[in-house]
Design an enzyme around this catalytic site. Structure first.
Site, PDB file in Angstrom:
ATOM      1  N   VAL A 167       0.838  -1.204   0.000  1.00  0.00           N
ATOM      2  CA  VAL A 167       0.000   0.000   0.000  1.00  0.00           C
ATOM      3  C   VAL A 167       0.872   1.253   0.000  1.00  0.00           C
ATOM      4  O   VAL A 167       0.630   2.201  -0.767  1.00  0.00           O
ATOM      5  CB  VAL A 167      -0.959   0.002   1.202  1.00  0.00           C
ATOM      6  CG1 VAL A 167      -1.782   1.285   1.235  1.00  0.00           C
ATOM      7  CG2 VAL A 167      -1.878  -1.213   1.155  1.00  0.00           C
ATOM      8  N   ASP A 168       1.892   1.277   0.853  1.00  0.00           N
ATOM      9  CA  ASP A 168       2.800   2.427   0.878  1.00  0.00           C
ATOM     10  C   ASP A 168       3.501   2.608  -0.460  1.00  0.00           C
ATOM     11  O   ASP A 168       3.637   3.731  -0.964  1.00  0.00           O
ATOM     12  CB  ASP A 168       3.846   2.243   1.978  1.00  0.00           C
ATOM     13  CG  ASP A 168       3.339   2.603   3.358  1.00  0.00           C
ATOM     14  OD1 ASP A 168       2.433   3.443   3.459  1.00  0.00           O
ATOM     15  OD2 ASP A 168       3.838   2.035   4.341  1.00  0.00           O
ATOM     16  N   VAL A 169       3.988   1.504  -1.026  1.00  0.00           N
ATOM     17  CA  VAL A 169       4.715   1.590  -2.298  1.00  0.00           C
ATOM     18  C   VAL A 169       3.795   2.092  -3.405  1.00  0.00           C
ATOM     19  O   VAL A 169       4.148   2.997  -4.175  1.00  0.00           O
ATOM     20  CB  VAL A 169       5.321   0.222  -2.664  1.00  0.00           C
ATOM     21  CG1 VAL A 169       5.867   0.234  -4.090  1.00  0.00           C
ATOM     22  CG2 VAL A 169       6.431  -0.150  -1.681  1.00  0.00           C
TER      23      VAL A 169
END
Length: 399
Positions: A167-169
């Protein structure tokens, strides 16, 4: 010359999504100033492993940045950042919703008027409105809320967090795309704008094809382990040694695979004639294939199948993947002195990525950056004496 030479980015973000976005821009020539508070980006403490006191987690997403330390809780610190923004093209931040507004630096209220060409990229967990507006977001928690965890894991097992912060990436990648789109639009209008990239939105966007499957059927998907809900054979399969993963996407690939392994009768079986048939009978198909694969070593089978253009892969460890000859050939390990990290996957023919600045210690470039932005020596000394800025050497407690 890199593609983004002349672009100036002020990176106020921490953790992963924002710093990754800024590093992508920096790899392609942007001048990136990373502004950290006195406690530093918390990923400086996320270890082990550490090397020369620097956490690997921080080092992997903070190259090609000049790092300055400014206390934004102080009005003078905010004035420093506003001076850095005077000729900036992009501001990236992931403060809790309302923080910049409380500090008198809100985009609509201040930044858009004072810096009309500025592109403001805000990364948040859920946005600033709606039922979850303003709630803090971390990758794994959003994986749970947005359904990603529900589709990951073995069919009879528990929902499982994906082993990478997907999700962060994804949020960082889409933030980068948004910035480049806004820069393209600015070249016509002359105006900046605000970009919002939220963890929740990006998690939903990454939920493919499960999201569209559920929109078609109205039913939640079931966990399928390594299998694919729409395609077969698309799973890990036992061989005579380690497992191999098949990603067979069409009838031609399936037929060529069957000929190569000596089971050329399988495409004529009514259970396996089309992808829809194979998906409906995936477990019978897996048993048939594993019986055939048992006489092959995994690497032997990989060579055989790729030789007839059947997508597959031996399941490597991370170390094996990083040391693979194709990783070397693709120049996917970037080195800056003793620092090594995964290189940019964006390959441009005339203006390739470049690796110029190793990840810095907190405040390492404070004096240099402020001097380049018109701060006099006496101003810098006064800010240092008042604790508004710091110049390197700050000890971060690592546990």
């Amino acid at each position: 010359m890199s593609a983004l030479n002349g672009l100036k980015v002020v990176d106020l973000s921490r953790v992963l999504g924002g710093p990754l976005c800024a590093q992508i821009l920096g790899d392609h020539g942007a001048s990136v100033i990373k502004v950290e508070g006195p406690d530093g980006d918390e990923t400086r403490t996320w270890g082990p492993p550490f090397r020369d006191g620097q956490a690997s987690y921080f080092a992997g997403i903070n190259r090609n940045k000049q790092t300055v330390c400014v206390d934004l809780s102080q009005p003078q610190g905010r004035d420093v950042v506003l001076r850095l923004l005077e000729d900036a093209d992009v501001l990236i931040e992931n403060f809790k919703t309302g923080t910049l507004e409380r500090w008198g630096m809100g985009y609509q209220e201040i930044l858009a008027t004072r810096f009309p060409r500025l592109i403001h990229c805000r990364i948040t967990g859920f946005g600033d409105s709606g039922p979850l507006g303003g709630v803090a977001g971390y990758d794994a928690a959003v994986q749970a809320l947005a359904g990603l965890m529900s589709v990951n894991g073995e069919p009879e097992g528990q929902p499982t967090r994906m082993g990478v912060p997907i999700v962060d990436v994804t949020t960082g990648l889409n933030a980068t795309i948004g910035i480049l789109i806004a820069l393209s639009e600015r070249s016509r209008s002359g105006l900046g704008q605000q970009i919002e990239s939220t963890l929740f939105d990006n998690a939903l966007a990454a939920l493919y094809p499960h999201s569209i499957n559920s929109l078609f059927t109205g039913k939640p998907p079931k966990r399928s382990g390594n299998g694919h809900p729409n395609i077969a054979p698309y799973d890990s399969y036992a061989t005579g040694t380690e497992p191999i993963f098949l990603a067979v996407g069409n009838n031609g690939q399936f037929a060529r695979m069957c000929v190569a392994i000596g089971r050329d009768e399988l495409p004529g079986d009514v259970r396996f004639a089309t992808n829809a048939d194979r998906a409906a009978h995936r477990f019978e198909l897996k048993a048939e294939l594993e019986r055939a694969f048992n006489r092959f070593e995994a690497k032997q089978l990989f060579t055989l199948l790729t030789g007839v253009n059947v997508p597959c892969g031996v399941i490597h460890s991370v170390v094996e993947a990083l040391e693979h000859p194709h990783t070397v050939h693709r120049e996917m390990i970037a080195k800056i002195g003793p620092h090594s990290a995964v290189a940019s996957p964006i390959k441009l023919s005339r203006t390739p990525a470049s690796y110029r600045i190793a990840p810095q210690e907190i405040g390492e470039s404070t004096r240099r950056v402020l001097g380049e932005h018109g701060f006099s020596a006496s101003e810098i000394e006064s800010l240092l004496a008042g604790g508004v800025i710091r110049q390197g050497g700050l000890e971060i407690i690592r546990k």
